[in-house]
Scaffold this motif. Structure first.
Motif, mmCIF file in Angstrom:
data_model
loop_
_atom_site.group_PDB
_atom_site.id
_atom_site.type_symbol
_atom_site.label_atom_id
_atom_site.label_comp_id
_atom_site.label_asym_id
_atom_site.label_seq_id
_atom_site.Cartn_x
_atom_site.Cartn_y
_atom_site.Cartn_z
ATOM 1 N N ALA A 1 -0.439 -1.390 4.722
ATOM 2 C CA ALA A 1 0.289 -2.642 4.477
ATOM 3 C C ALA A 1 -0.401 -3.827 5.129
ATOM 4 O O ALA A 1 -0.465 -4.919 4.563
ATOM 5 C CB ALA A 1 1.727 -2.521 4.980
ATOM 6 N N ILE B 1 5.785 -2.873 4.390
ATOM 7 C CA ILE B 1 5.795 -3.906 3.347
ATOM 8 C C ILE B 1 4.419 -4.552 3.296
ATOM 9 O O ILE B 1 3.906 -5.025 4.317
ATOM 10 C CB ILE B 1 6.863 -4.975 3.641
ATOM 11 N N SER B 2 3.817 -4.567 2.126
ATOM 12 C CA SER B 2 2.467 -5.100 1.975
ATOM 13 C C SER B 2 2.402 -6.555 2.428
ATOM 14 O O SER B 2 3.185 -7.400 1.985
ATOM 15 C CB SER B 2 2.008 -4.989 0.521
ATOM 16 N N SER C 1 0.687 -10.113 2.370
ATOM 17 C CA SER C 1 -0.115 -10.879 1.423
ATOM 18 C C SER C 1 -0.915 -11.948 2.154
ATOM 19 O O SER C 1 -0.643 -12.259 3.320
ATOM 20 C CB SER C 1 0.783 -11.541 0.372
ATOM 21 N N ARG D 1 16.372 -8.427 -5.073
ATOM 22 C CA ARG D 1 15.453 -7.295 -5.198
ATOM 23 C C ARG D 1 15.144 -7.081 -6.667
ATOM 24 O O ARG D 1 16.015 -7.250 -7.520
ATOM 25 C CB ARG D 1 16.069 -6.018 -4.605
ATOM 26 N N THR D 2 13.900 -6.740 -6.937
ATOM 27 C CA THR D 2 13.510 -6.470 -8.322
ATOM 28 C C THR D 2 14.130 -5.143 -8.759
ATOM 29 O O THR D 2 14.703 -4.400 -7.957
ATOM 30 C CB THR D 2 11.986 -6.381 -8.473
ATOM 31 N N ARG E 1 12.600 -2.620 -9.329
ATOM 32 C CA ARG E 1 11.860 -1.569 -8.627
ATOM 33 C C ARG E 1 12.222 -1.500 -7.145
ATOM 34 O O ARG E 1 11.655 -0.715 -6.400
ATOM 35 C CB ARG E 1 10.349 -1.817 -8.770
ATOM 36 N N GLU F 1 11.829 -3.964 -4.913
ATOM 37 C CA GLU F 1 11.005 -4.821 -4.061
ATOM 38 C C GLU F 1 11.768 -6.088 -3.685
ATOM 39 O O GLU F 1 12.494 -6.657 -4.499
ATOM 40 C CB GLU F 1 9.712 -5.191 -4.801
ATOM 41 N N GLU F 2 11.573 -6.518 -2.431
ATOM 42 C CA GLU F 2 12.252 -7.721 -1.954
ATOM 43 C C GLU F 2 11.618 -8.979 -2.543
ATOM 44 O O GLU F 2 10.402 -9.076 -2.664
ATOM 45 C CB GLU F 2 12.191 -7.795 -0.430
ATOM 46 N N LYS G 1 7.909 -17.212 0.304
ATOM 47 C CA LYS G 1 6.770 -16.761 1.104
ATOM 48 C C LYS G 1 6.226 -17.855 2.015
ATOM 49 O O LYS G 1 5.508 -17.563 2.968
ATOM 50 C CB LYS G 1 5.652 -16.293 0.177
ATOM 51 N N GLU H 1 12.139 -9.012 -14.469
ATOM 52 C CA GLU H 1 11.845 -8.533 -13.121
ATOM 53 C C GLU H 1 13.135 -8.242 -12.354
ATOM 54 O O GLU H 1 13.164 -7.396 -11.457
ATOM 55 C CB GLU H 1 11.029 -9.577 -12.347
#
Length: 318
Positions: free
Chosen positions: A17, A71-72, A74, A103-104, A106, A108-109, A113, A197
């Motif tokens: 991550a 969590i990746s 960025s 949340r998507t 999938r 994901e949050e 950003k 999404e």
């Protein structure tokens, strides 16, 4: 004198991550701080002068709430954290990270950003008319769609209306195959993408069939009063001043409108002024309207997109 600091990461997921794809994040950390950053297994080695090592270590620790959870991280997260350290805004950075918008499908949050994105989100929560300009990939439309869908599902509004000028189609729209919806779909695809999404396609279809979500060209807004609605006018740089005035005056009771666009990418004829630029100048001092300008630093797509936009901005500034 060279120094080295070792940061032990809790597991392989946190190392992945933090490092990013092809260790792009480590390279960015090095560029931002001047330190040498190397990942060996689950141990991060930071070396350089005392100041470089200290800055890089603080930067890595400021991202810990992300990489510790797997969590990746960025490039935007890194740049925003660096900005927070430089401006003593660590508390604000913590609030930004904790404010999960949705949340998507999938899991994901979705969250703002950058600080500018968060200010944009806060305006959409409180102002009835919000303008947001900026280059592609800064989240202008996506963040608006996120808040709109959430407000709709929470019964804060009766309808969600997504519209944009189909400038590229012009009079050729009638020659495209299919019914009206099929003709305009290519021009409204980005809006659909944002919806899908967040919500199952079947639910989106159901809401559209019932008229709760309406996706239509800007021309179909003429003569209407949009009450109890959340309206997103996308690609607004392609409106003429007359079209923009028409769109803005559709706003009805208990409604909210978000206008987004990139003034550097207009498809209007050279002699035609952009309705978005004109509106931003005319309405700048009108009470109750919020204006936001996102930049290449807010781009949340591939890191290369940031550099492309920055290069174009430098060229245009000459």
């Amino acid at each position: 004198m060279a120094e080295t600091n070792r940061i032990q990461l809790p597991n392989a997921a946190s190392a992945i991550a933090l490092a990013g794809d092809r260790e792009e994040n480590l390279k960015l950390l090095a560029r931002q701080t001047g330190a040498n950053v190397v990942l060996r297994g689950q141990e991060l080695l930071i070396s350089g002068t005392a100041n470089q090592v200290d800055l890089c270590s603080r930067l890595v620790r400021s991202l810990a709430d992300l990489w510790q959870a797997g969590i990746s991280v960025s490039s935007v997260d890194i740049l925003t954290s660096r900005h927070a350290l430089d401006t003593q805004r660590q508390d604000e950075l913590k609030d930004l990270r904790q404010d999960v918008l949705a949340r998507t499908r999938r899991g994901e949050e979705i969250r703002a950003k950058t600080f500018r994105q968060r200010q944009y989100v806060q305006s959409m929560r409180t102002c009835d008319l919000v303008f947001c300009t900026g280059p592609a990939g800064t989240g202008k439309t996506f963040l608006a769609a996120v808040l709109a869908i959430q407000a709709l599902l929470a019964n804060q509004y009766e309808r969600l209306i997504l519209t944009r000028p189909a400038v590229e189609a012009g009079e050729k729209l009638g020659f495209l195959p299919g019914d009206l919806q099929q003709k305009i779909n290519p021009y409204l695809r980005p809006l659909y993408d944002a919806l899908y999404e967040l919500t199952d396609p079947e639910k989106i279809t159901s809401l559209m069939e019932r008229g709760i979500i309406e996706v239509a060209p800007l021309a179909y807004m003429r003569g209407r009063t949009l009450n109890h609605s959340f309206i997103i006018l996308d690609e607004a740089q392609n409106t003429t001043p007359a079209q923009m005035k028409m769109a803005l005056t559709r706003l009805g009771f208990r409604s909210r409108m978000v206008v987004t666009g990139d003034t550097t990418q207009t498809d209007l004829l050279p002699h035609q002024p952009s309705g978005l630029e004109v509106a931003c100048k005319i309405l700048q001092n009108v009470e109750g309207i919020a204006f936001h300008r996102l930049t290449h630093a807010d781009v949340v797509r591939h890191p290369l997109v940031q550099r492309i936009i920055a290069a174009y901005e430098q060229q245009e500034a000459r």
